[in-house]
Each structure stands twice: as structure tokens, then as C-alpha cells.
Design a protein around this motif. Structure first.
Motif, short mmCIF file in Angstrom:
data_model
loop_
_atom_site.label_atom_id
_atom_site.label_comp_id
_atom_site.label_asym_id
_atom_site.label_seq_id
_atom_site.Cartn_x
_atom_site.Cartn_y
_atom_site.Cartn_z
N THR A 32 0.83 -1.21 0.00
CA THR A 32 0.00 0.00 0.00
C THR A 32 0.86 1.26 0.00
OG1 THR A 32 -0.17 0.14 2.42
CG2 THR A 32 -1.84 -1.18 1.27
N LEU A 33 2.13 1.11 -0.35
CA LEU A 33 3.06 2.24 -0.37
C LEU A 33 3.84 2.26 -1.67
CD1 LEU A 33 4.37 1.70 3.27
CD2 LEU A 33 3.09 3.71 2.52
N SER A 34 3.67 3.30 -2.45
CA SER A 34 4.43 3.45 -3.69
C SER A 34 5.85 3.88 -3.37
CB SER A 34 3.77 4.49 -4.60
OG SER A 34 3.87 5.78 -4.00
N ASN A 35 6.73 3.74 -4.34
CA ASN A 35 8.09 4.24 -4.16
C ASN A 35 8.11 5.74 -3.94
OD1 ASN A 35 9.19 1.71 -4.36
ND2 ASN A 35 10.11 2.01 -6.38
N LYS A 36 7.21 6.44 -4.62
CA LYS A 36 7.10 7.89 -4.43
C LYS A 36 6.78 8.23 -2.98
CE LYS A 36 4.48 11.94 -6.03
NZ LYS A 36 3.36 12.40 -6.92
N THR A 37 5.86 7.46 -2.40
CA THR A 37 5.50 7.69 -1.00
C THR A 37 6.65 7.34 -0.07
OG1 THR A 37 3.14 7.37 -1.38
CG2 THR A 37 3.93 6.98 0.85
N LEU A 38 7.34 6.26 -0.34
CA LEU A 38 8.49 5.89 0.49
C LEU A 38 9.57 6.97 0.44
CD1 LEU A 38 8.83 2.07 -0.28
CD2 LEU A 38 7.81 3.15 1.74
N GLU A 39 9.80 7.53 -0.74
CA GLU A 39 10.77 8.61 -0.87
C GLU A 39 10.31 9.84 -0.09
OE1 GLU A 39 10.92 9.03 -5.07
OE2 GLU A 39 12.38 7.40 -5.35
N TYR A 40 9.02 10.13 -0.15
CA TYR A 40 8.48 11.27 0.59
C TYR A 40 8.64 11.07 2.10
CZ TYR A 40 5.07 14.76 2.17
OH TYR A 40 4.46 15.82 2.80
N CYS A 41 8.37 9.87 2.57
CA CYS A 41 8.53 9.56 4.00
C CYS A 41 9.99 9.75 4.43
CB CYS A 41 8.10 8.13 4.28
SG CYS A 41 6.33 7.81 4.11
N ALA A 42 10.90 9.25 3.63
CA ALA A 42 12.32 9.37 3.96
C ALA A 42 12.77 10.82 4.00
CB ALA A 42 13.16 8.58 2.95
N ALA A 43 12.23 11.62 3.07
CA ALA A 43 12.61 13.03 3.02
C ALA A 43 12.06 13.81 4.21
CB ALA A 43 12.11 13.65 1.71
N GLU A 44 10.89 13.39 4.70
CA GLU A 44 10.24 14.12 5.79
C GLU A 44 10.65 13.61 7.17
OE1 GLU A 44 7.95 16.77 5.53
OE2 GLU A 44 8.73 16.77 3.48
N LYS A 45 11.15 12.41 7.27
CA LYS A 45 11.45 11.79 8.57
C LYS A 45 12.50 12.59 9.34
CE LYS A 45 14.08 8.14 8.77
NZ LYS A 45 15.18 8.55 9.67
N PRO A 46 12.22 12.96 10.58
CA PRO A 46 13.22 13.65 11.40
C PRO A 46 14.45 12.78 11.63
CG PRO A 46 11.03 13.91 12.35
CD PRO A 46 10.91 12.88 11.26
N GLU A 47 15.58 13.41 11.74
CA GLU A 47 16.83 12.68 11.94
C GLU A 47 16.78 11.87 13.24
OE1 GLU A 47 21.66 13.57 12.24
OE2 GLU A 47 20.23 15.19 11.82
N GLY A 48 17.28 10.66 13.17
CA GLY A 48 17.34 9.81 14.35
C GLY A 48 16.14 8.92 14.55
N ALA A 49 15.06 9.15 13.81
CA ALA A 49 13.85 8.33 13.97
C ALA A 49 13.95 7.08 13.12
CB ALA A 49 12.61 9.13 13.58
N GLY A 50 13.24 6.05 13.54
CA GLY A 50 13.21 4.79 12.80
C GLY A 50 11.86 4.58 12.14
N TYR A 51 11.73 3.45 11.47
CA TYR A 51 10.49 3.06 10.80
C TYR A 51 9.87 1.86 11.50
CZ TYR A 51 12.25 5.82 6.80
OH TYR A 51 12.73 6.81 5.99
N HIS A 52 8.54 1.79 11.43
CA HIS A 52 7.80 0.64 11.95
C HIS A 52 6.80 0.25 10.87
CE1 HIS A 52 5.73 -1.18 15.79
NE2 HIS A 52 5.76 -2.03 14.79
N ILE A 53 6.99 -0.94 10.26
CA ILE A 53 6.22 -1.31 9.07
C ILE A 53 5.90 -2.80 9.08
CG2 ILE A 53 8.42 -1.60 7.82
CD1 ILE A 53 6.94 -0.76 5.25
N HIS A 54 4.72 -3.14 8.54
CA HIS A 54 4.37 -4.55 8.33
C HIS A 54 5.04 -5.02 7.05
CE1 HIS A 54 0.85 -2.73 10.43
NE2 HIS A 54 0.93 -3.82 11.17
N VAL A 55 5.63 -6.21 7.08
CA VAL A 55 6.33 -6.74 5.91
C VAL A 55 5.92 -8.20 5.68
CG1 VAL A 55 8.58 -7.27 4.90
CG2 VAL A 55 8.31 -5.22 6.31
N ALA A 56 5.47 -8.48 4.47
CA ALA A 56 5.16 -9.86 4.07
C ALA A 56 4.21 -10.54 5.04
CB ALA A 56 6.45 -10.67 3.92
N GLU A 57 3.23 -9.79 5.54
CA GLU A 57 2.24 -10.40 6.43
C GLU A 57 1.32 -11.34 5.66
OE1 GLU A 57 -1.08 -9.14 9.81
OE2 GLU A 57 -0.07 -7.58 8.64
N GLY A 58 1.08 -10.99 4.41
CA GLY A 58 0.30 -11.85 3.53
C GLY A 58 1.04 -12.09 2.23
#
Length: 445
Positions: A201-227
Motif C-alpha cells: 500500500t506504499l508506492s516508491n514515491k510515498t516511500l521517498e516522501y517519507c524518507a525526506a520528511e522523517k526527522p533525523e534519528g527516527a526509525g520506521y515501523h512497518i508490516h512486511v510480508a504479512e500476507g
């Protein structure tokens, strides 16, 4: 100063793992000392003594992946909801709920969850929130509840493209605003991460936007291969497996949590290991959604940091322990597996994961650690010692065995009596709020 003693003390400290009649000295929000009850009472005669009454004194549980927004799903019937696969479970149930959640629903859901955490001895949670009916301020509403109930929390909002670009960007902003708020908080009780739903449910464009906006030092929390559909989507659209796609988008790392990871192969495990990325196993949820059994034992064999969570299924970590133990035996058709791996996830890896975000140790009873301590009223019918603690917890305890909960040095429950919390008022409000939510959901069906 408190002394919590007269109980079988399980420290999770390899240097001093078990004391038959142990005691924890608590000063402020930290553990000052652990030792024999008689010795510490003599050393600190002015301290207030809390009697464990022969119960088991342990570190508070850590839930490495939870969903507060799922609290009001209990007992809910949604018109037309009859899912036959995981995507239908998401669309017909969870996305229907989160699209109708308003801020008052979110706050009440958090109240219900934190109340349950205290009663089940869960003193720290990592929560992954979604409320597309009310995005702005939702993490702050949860944080307000976390402070009221005094439960240590690491929060994030679930970014997704599923409801359009405007809501995606609003979700990113909620994460960014909250991360900055949490980074300025000096209590070390509230942390923030950049939450994401799942790669499909996340395009590469959205992932790039998230990375650009993410404050320094913060991590990610994501569901991966749940289905399996998450994997198919990545192979079809991007011609690469999920973990490699996330790596190419610079999502992996030592402050990134990947939930589930059911449909990953050994090369992806090796990449998660190489990037020091964390994984969280949620056995009850995986079984309930019929999505499969993840290769957790292989991940553990490879040395990945795999923790244990509930995915909103429960707030009782002993439930996850019990279910994970039997799931992997059943899946492998081997009764001699999972005895060591599952308690390592719960008692060691969850602690290690928390240590990447919080300033002082959590999940261990030793000098200098945060005073997150619980007492179970478990009275063993067989000998209990340092070598068989986990077996006693697995077969003898449940979350509701917990009678006393101390978080950050504050007594939240003593002898099953909640301190400073009106349980009946909280539950009454939750019943009203959830009924209103249910009516709104079915009125729109």
C-alpha cells in the motif's frame, strides 16, 4: 523509596538470575539494588515495604507490536463482513474500523488498552496506529492516555496510499509532528517512529516522501510480508522481493521494526541481519488471519533480533508466548523446537529492541534499570529455580496472574487494586464510545 520483596525474584540478569526470597529496592524511577529481602530491609529500614506475599517478582513485559485502534473490535459485527482471505480481512474489518475512528474513539481505545496493559503486567508497548477518520492529533491523543496511565510507549501512525495522497501526507505529518514532540520530551516515557502500513500500500514515491520528511534519528515501523499478496505485489510491480525493495528505498536499519515477515526467504533474512533491522513475531494474529507461519526459527538461527508482539490480538504477553510455542512445534512437526527461541524473543530481544530507543535498561531488574516491575501471584507446585523459570511462566502463569504493577517507579496496581485509576469509569466510557463507533460503522454500510 520502595522495597518490593518477599517473593521469588526473576531478574533476567545473567549475573544474578534468581533469588528464592528476593527484593527490589526502588528509588525514584530507577532500581537502586536487588538482593535478599532480609538484607535489603536491614539496609533500607526507612523504605516503604511492598509485600509480594511469596509471589514471583519479574520485570514488566514489553509488547513489541500492538494496535491500540483495534480495541473496539471486540464483539463488533460489521454488516457484510465475511472475509475469505487476508486482503478481505483488512478491507472489510480493519480499514472499515480505522476509517471511522475519530479522536474521541482513539483516546478511549488507548484508555482501554493501557488499563489492560497494567492489569496484565505490560509496562512498555510499541504501538502502530491507524485512524483515517481522524488523523491529525491522533498520536497526541494516545500519548495523553499513555501519560495518564503511566505506560511507557513508542508510537507511530500508519502511513498508506490506500485513502489517497492527501491523507497519506496528513499521516506523514502526524508522524513527523509527534516524533519531534517525543524527541523533546525529557521523561523517556514517550518515543515516536515513522509508521508505515505495508509495502503493497506504499508506492516508491510515498516511500521517498517519507524518507525526506522523517526527522533525523527516527526509525520506521512497518508490516512486511504479512500476507502473500504483499510479496506478489512487489514482484509484479518492482521485480524484486519485499526486503530488497525496502533496502533499496533506505528503509531498513537498526531503528527499523518489520512486523511479521512471513513470506521472506533466506537471502532477505541475511539482508535484515546485515542491516541490523528488527523483526516482530505476532503468532495469534498470524493464525487468526490464516496468513501462515513465519520462518522465525530460521531467523533466530541466523541471529536476527526477533521480538514478540500481539498485533492488537491481546494485551497479555503470556498468551503470545504460549501460542508461539505451540505454533512452531505444530508447524515443524517437532516437539523439541521453540523451547528456547520464544522466551528469547520475549525476555531478551524485546528488551534489546527497547534499548535502541529508551535511555536506560528496560525488561531487567538490576541497578540503574528503570523500575518497571511486576508481581505474579503464581505459587509453584514443583521446584522453581534459575534453570526452569521460563517453563513455570509458560505453563503456570497468565497475564491475569499479575497482582502488582510498577512502572517507572510508580505503583499502578497493588494486590490487584488499581492506584489512581477508576476502572469502572474507564470501562463505562469505553462502552459508550464503542457503541457510538459501531453505530457509525454500520450506518454507513
Amino acid at each position: 523509596m520502595y522495597l518490593l520483596g518477599n517473593g521469588r525474584l526473576v531478574t533476567r540478569d545473567d549475573a544474578n538470575p534468581y533469588l528464592e526470597n528476593g527484593c527490589v529496592a526502588i528509588e525514584g524511577n530507577l532500581i537502586k539494588e536487588v538482593g535478599e529481602t532480609a538484607a535489603l530491609k536491614a539496609k533500607y529500614p526507612e523504605a516503604e515495604f511492598i509485600d509480594a506475599k511469596g509471589g514471583v517478582i519479574m520485570p514488566g513485559f514489553i509488547n513489541a507490536h500492538n494496535h491500540i485502534y483495534s480495541a473496539f473490535a471486540r464483539g463488533l459485527t460489521i454488516k457484510g463482513n465475511n472475509p475469505t482471505n487476508f486482503l478481505e480481512v483488512l478491507d472489510q474489518q480493519w480499514w472499515t474500523i480505522d476509517r471511522n475512528l475519530l479522536l474521541p474513539d482513539t483516546k478511549a481505545s488507548a484508555d482501554a488498552t493501557y488499563l489492560d496493559c497494567i492489569m496484565n503486567g505490560v509496562t512498555t508497548i510499541f504501538d502502530h496506529h491507524a485512524s483515517y477518520g481522524g488523523i491529525e492529533g491522533s498520536l497526541f491523543a494516545i500519548a495523553e492516555s499513555a501519560k495518564e496511565f503511566g505506560v511507557r510507549s513508542n508510537l507511530c501512525y500508519e502511513i498508506s496510499d490506500r485513502d489517497g495522497e492527501d491523507k497519506m501526507k496528513a499521516s506523514v505529518k502526524e508522524n513527523v509532528d509527534f516524533i519531534k514532540y517525543a524527541q523533546a520530551d525529557t521523561t523517556d516515557m514517550i518515543k515516536g517512529m515513522m509508521g508505515m502500513h505495508a509495502p503493497f500500500t506504499l508506492s516508491n514515491k510515498t516511500l521517498e516522501y517519507c524518507a525526506a520528511e522523517k526527522p533525523e534519528g527516527a526509525g520506521y515501523h512497518i508490516h512486511v510480508a504479512e500476507g502473500i499478496d504483499d510479496l506478489y505485489d512487489s514482484l509484479t510491480k518492482y521485480n524484486k522481493r519485499l526486503v530488497f525493495r525496502l533496502h533499496d528505498m533506505d528503509i531498513l536499519g537498526d531503528k527499523t521494526i518489520c512486523g511479521h515477515c512471513i513470506y521472506i526467504n533466506e537471502a532477505e533474512m541475511d539482508l535484515l541481519k546485515a542491516t541490523n533491522t528488527m523483526v516482530v513475531h505476532n503468532p495469534e494474529s498470524n493464525m487468526g488471519n490464516a496468513v501462515g507461519c513465519p520462518p522465525i526459527l530460521k531467523m533466530m538461527e541466523k541471529g536476527l533480533t526477533v521480538g514478540l508482539g500481539t498485533d492488537g490480538y491481546t494485551n497479555d504477553m503470556t498468551e503470545s508466548y504460549k501460542v508461539a510455542n505451540v505454533l512452531h512445534k505444530h508447524n515443524a512437526c517437532k516437539p523439541n523446537v521453540a523451547w528456547g527461541e520464544i522466551p528469547t524473543m520475549l525476555f531478551e530481544n524485546n528488551r534489546a529492541m527497547a534499548g535502541r530507543f529508551f535511555e536506560k535498561p528496560i525488561g531487567i531488574l538490576k541497578e540503574g534499570a528503570y523500575a518497571d516491575v511486576i508481581v505474579s501471584d503464581y505459587d509453584p507446585l514443583t521446584p522453581m529455580n534459575a534453570s526452569n523459570i521460563n517453563s513455570h511462566i509458560l505453563f503456570g502463569m497468565t497475564g491475569r496472574s499479575v497482582v502488582t504493577t510498577i512502572i517507572n517507579g510508580v505503583v499502578k496496581m497493588k494486590d490487584r487494586e488499581l492506584i489512581g485509576i477508576d476502572k469502572e469509569a474507564v470501562l463505562a466510557h469505553c462502552r459508550e464510545q464503542s457503541a457510538d463507533l459501531w453505530n457509525r460503522i454500520n450506518a454507513g454500510r
